[in-house]
Design a protein around this motif. Sequence first.
Motif, PDB file in Angstrom:
ATOM      1  N   ALA A  34      -5.740  -6.221  15.130  1.00 57.22           N
ATOM      2  CA  ALA A  34      -7.047  -6.790  15.471  1.00 57.22           C
ATOM      3  C   ALA A  34      -8.173  -5.804  15.182  1.00 57.22           C
ATOM      4  N   THR A  35      -7.926  -4.523  15.451  1.00 62.18           N
ATOM      5  CA  THR A  35      -8.935  -3.496  15.179  1.00 62.18           C
ATOM      6  C   THR A  35      -9.268  -3.437  13.697  1.00 62.18           C
ATOM      7  N   GLU A  36      -8.242  -3.535  12.844  1.00 58.44           N
ATOM      8  CA  GLU A  36      -8.497  -3.460  11.397  1.00 58.44           C
ATOM      9  C   GLU A  36      -9.347  -4.631  10.918  1.00 58.44           C
ATOM     10  N   CYS A  37      -9.104  -5.805  11.468  1.00 54.42           N
ATOM     11  CA  CYS A  37      -9.923  -6.961  11.087  1.00 54.42           C
ATOM     12  C   CYS A  37     -11.396  -6.698  11.373  1.00 54.42           C
ATOM     13  N   VAL A  38     -11.695  -6.171  12.557  1.00 53.21           N
ATOM     14  CA  VAL A  38     -13.089  -5.910  12.928  1.00 53.21           C
ATOM     15  C   VAL A  38     -13.653  -4.744  12.120  1.00 53.21           C
ATOM     16  N   LEU A  39     -12.838  -3.711  11.917  1.00 57.03           N
ATOM     17  CA  LEU A  39     -13.316  -2.534  11.186  1.00 57.03           C
ATOM     18  C   LEU A  39     -13.653  -2.873   9.738  1.00 57.03           C
ATOM     19  N   LEU A  40     -12.873  -3.731   9.109  1.00 56.89           N
ATOM     20  CA  LEU A  40     -13.189  -4.148   7.736  1.00 56.89           C
ATOM     21  C   LEU A  40     -14.517  -4.910   7.686  1.00 56.89           C
ATOM     22  N   ALA A  41     -14.798  -5.702   8.730  1.00 58.74           N
ATOM     23  CA  ALA A  41     -16.085  -6.395   8.797  1.00 58.74           C
ATOM     24  C   ALA A  41     -17.227  -5.392   8.972  1.00 58.74           C
ATOM     25  N   VAL A  42     -17.019  -4.375   9.798  1.00 54.79           N
ATOM     26  CA  VAL A  42     -18.024  -3.330   9.995  1.00 54.79           C
ATOM     27  C   VAL A  42     -18.296  -2.601   8.678  1.00 54.79           C
ATOM     28  N   MET A  43     -17.234  -2.310   7.926  1.00 56.43           N
ATOM     29  CA  MET A  43     -17.398  -1.615   6.650  1.00 56.43           C
ATOM     30  C   MET A  43     -18.148  -2.484   5.643  1.00 56.43           C
ATOM     31  N   SER A  44     -17.954  -3.800   5.697  1.00 51.93           N
ATOM     32  CA  SER A  44     -18.702  -4.685   4.797  1.00 51.93           C
ATOM     33  C   SER A  44     -20.179  -4.699   5.173  1.00 51.93           C
ATOM     34  N   TYR A  45     -20.487  -4.618   6.471  1.00 48.91           N
ATOM     35  CA  TYR A  45     -21.885  -4.544   6.898  1.00 48.91           C
ATOM     36  C   TYR A  45     -22.522  -3.244   6.422  1.00 48.91           C
ATOM     37  N   ASP A  46     -21.770  -2.164   6.450  1.00 44.76           N
ATOM     38  CA  ASP A  46     -22.275  -0.881   5.949  1.00 44.76           C
ATOM     39  C   ASP A  46     -22.615  -0.982   4.465  1.00 44.76           C
ATOM     40  N   ARG A  47     -21.745  -1.652   3.680  1.00 41.89           N
ATOM     41  CA  ARG A  47     -22.014  -1.829   2.242  1.00 41.89           C
ATOM     42  C   ARG A  47     -23.222  -2.750   2.028  1.00 41.89           C
ATOM     43  N   TYR A  48     -23.367  -3.759   2.887  1.00 42.92           N
ATOM     44  CA  TYR A  48     -24.531  -4.649   2.811  1.00 42.92           C
ATOM     45  C   TYR A  48     -25.821  -3.852   3.030  1.00 42.92           C
ATOM     46  N   ALA A  49     -25.818  -3.002   4.051  1.00 40.30           N
ATOM     47  CA  ALA A  49     -27.018  -2.209   4.342  1.00 40.30           C
ATOM     48  C   ALA A  49     -27.320  -1.236   3.211  1.00 40.30           C
ATOM     49  N   ALA A  50     -26.270  -0.662   2.587  1.00 40.41           N
ATOM     50  CA  ALA A  50     -26.472   0.321   1.519  1.00 40.41           C
ATOM     51  C   ALA A  50     -27.057  -0.312   0.262  1.00 40.41           C
ATOM     52  N   ILE A  51     -26.668  -1.540  -0.049  1.00 37.24           N
ATOM     53  CA  ILE A  51     -27.088  -2.168  -1.307  1.00 37.24           C
ATOM     54  C   ILE A  51     -28.300  -3.074  -1.116  1.00 37.24           C
ATOM     55  N   CYS A  52     -28.332  -3.814  -0.025  1.00 35.07           N
ATOM     56  CA  CYS A  52     -29.423  -4.763   0.189  1.00 35.07           C
ATOM     57  C   CYS A  52     -30.627  -4.138   0.891  1.00 35.07           C
ATOM     58  N   LYS A  53     -30.422  -3.048   1.635  1.00 34.71           N
ATOM     59  CA  LYS A  53     -31.515  -2.377   2.342  1.00 34.71           C
ATOM     60  C   LYS A  53     -31.492  -0.877   2.043  1.00 34.71           C
ATOM     61  N   PRO A  54     -31.515  -0.484   0.773  1.00 36.06           N
ATOM     62  CA  PRO A  54     -31.322   0.939   0.442  1.00 36.06           C
ATOM     63  C   PRO A  54     -32.391   1.861   1.019  1.00 36.06           C
ATOM     64  N   LEU A  55     -33.635   1.390   1.105  1.00 40.49           N
ATOM     65  CA  LEU A  55     -34.717   2.239   1.606  1.00 40.49           C
ATOM     66  C   LEU A  55     -34.622   2.452   3.117  1.00 40.49           C
ATOM     67  N   HIS A  56     -33.959   1.550   3.805  1.00 42.81           N
ATOM     68  CA  HIS A  56     -33.852   1.655   5.254  1.00 42.81           C
ATOM     69  C   HIS A  56     -32.425   1.980   5.699  1.00 42.81           C
ATOM     70  N   TYR A  57     -31.573   2.352   4.743  1.00 38.84           N
ATOM     71  CA  TYR A  57     -30.150   2.532   5.052  1.00 38.84           C
ATOM     72  C   TYR A  57     -29.923   3.600   6.123  1.00 38.84           C
ATOM     73  N   THR A  58     -30.554   4.750   5.959  1.00 39.54           N
ATOM     74  CA  THR A  58     -30.325   5.844   6.917  1.00 39.54           C
ATOM     75  C   THR A  58     -30.864   5.501   8.301  1.00 39.54           C
ATOM     76  N   VAL A  59     -31.887   4.650   8.341  1.00 37.76           N
ATOM     77  CA  VAL A  59     -32.434   4.238   9.640  1.00 37.76           C
ATOM     78  C   VAL A  59     -31.506   3.213  10.299  1.00 37.76           C
ATOM     79  N   ILE A  60     -31.000   2.268   9.483  1.00 40.95           N
ATOM     80  CA  ILE A  60     -30.121   1.226  10.027  1.00 40.95           C
ATOM     81  C   ILE A  60     -28.781   1.814  10.475  1.00 40.95           C
ATOM     82  N   MET A  61     -28.134   2.552   9.570  1.00 42.24           N
ATOM     83  CA  MET A  61     -26.798   3.090   9.869  1.00 42.24           C
ATOM     84  C   MET A  61     -26.912   4.515  10.398  1.00 42.24           C
TER      85      MET A  61
END
Length: 336
Positions: free
Chosen positions: A126-153
Motif C-alpha cells: 500500500a505504501t508503494e502505491c501512494v509513494l508512486l503517486a507522490v513521485m508523479s506529483y513531484d514530476r508534475y511540479a518539476a515540468i509544469c511549474k518549473p519556476l515555482h518548483y523549489t517553493v512547491i516541493m
Amino acid sequence: MPLAASPLPATHQAPLTMAAANVSSPAVFVLLGFSARPSLEPVLFILVLGFYTVSLLGNGLIMLASCLDPHLHTPMYFFLANLSFLDISFTTSIVPQLLTNLWGPQKTISYGGCVVQFYVSHWLGATECVLLAVMSYDRYAAICKPLHYTVIMHPRLCLRLALGSWLGGLSTSLVGSTLTMLLPLCGRNRIDHFFCEMPLIMQLACVDTRPNELEMYVASFLFVVLPLGLILMSYGHIARAVWQIRSAAGRRKAFNTCSSHVAVVALFYGSIIFMYLQPAKSSSHEQGKFIALFYTVATPMLNPLIYTLRNKDVKQALRHVVFRECWGSSKTVGHS
C-alpha cells in the motif's frame, strides 16, 4: 497489499457454531508454492537468489548515492531513496522464506511468521502505491511549474509526503490485517501460494468473510485505484506541458526526467492489472503465482536498473561514490 493475491472466490462459507468458531489458530501454515512443479524449484531457487542479490545491491547503492552525493539532495532522489528502501524491505519480507521453501521439502511457516509476513507485505504494498503517486506529483511540479518548483516541493512538504505514504500504508495494514487475523480458520492451514497474504488467509476462514472483503475493496480503491488515477492525471498534465515545449532538446529532457518513473509505474501496476484480468480458474491461479513472483522479486530488482540506466545524474553519483569508497579504502590500506 490489498491486490497482491488472486481474487477471492465468489462463494462464501456459512457461519459455523460458536464451538467451531472458537477453534484455535494453526501452529504452522503450509505454503504449497510451486510444489506442483518440483522440477522447477531448483531453477527458481537460483533465479530468485540472483534477483534478490541484485535487488539488494542495486537499491542499496541508490540509497547510498542519494545520501552521500550532494547533487542528489533533491526531492526526486529523496523519494527514490524511499522507494529503494521500500523495495528492499518488501522483498526481504518474502524472499528468505521463499528460498527456504524452494531449497528443501519443508514448505511450512510458523503462525507468527505468517502473520508478520502478511502485515508487512500489506503495509509496504500500500505504501508503494501512494509513494508512486507522490513521485508523479513531484514530476508534475518539476515540468509544469518549473519556476515555482523549489517553493512547491520544499523539504518540509517532501518529508510530510513521504511520511504520509508510510503511515497511510501502515494504517490500512493494521486495519485489514488485524480483521483478517481475527477470522477463525478451524484448523485450515494450507495456502496455495508461496507467501502469506491477506486475501489468501481470508480464503481459509470457516465463517462469512464478506465484511472483510468489503474492507479490502474499500482499501484497494483508496490505496490502489485512487493513486493510479492521480498518477494518470499528473502525467496527463505533463504530456500537455511537454507537447507545448517548442525545442526538441527541451522535450527530450522532459521525457528523460519522467521516463524512468513511468517505466516503474507500468511494471508495478501492469503486473497487478494483468493478474486481475485473468478468469478465476486453476490454470490462471498458477499463472498468478508467477506474476506475483515477478512483482515481488523481479520488479524490485528492475527498479534500480531502470533509474540508473536512464539517469545520468544517478550514474555519475554511483561512479563517484564507488570510486571514493574504493580509493579511500586503498589509501587506508596503503598507509596502514
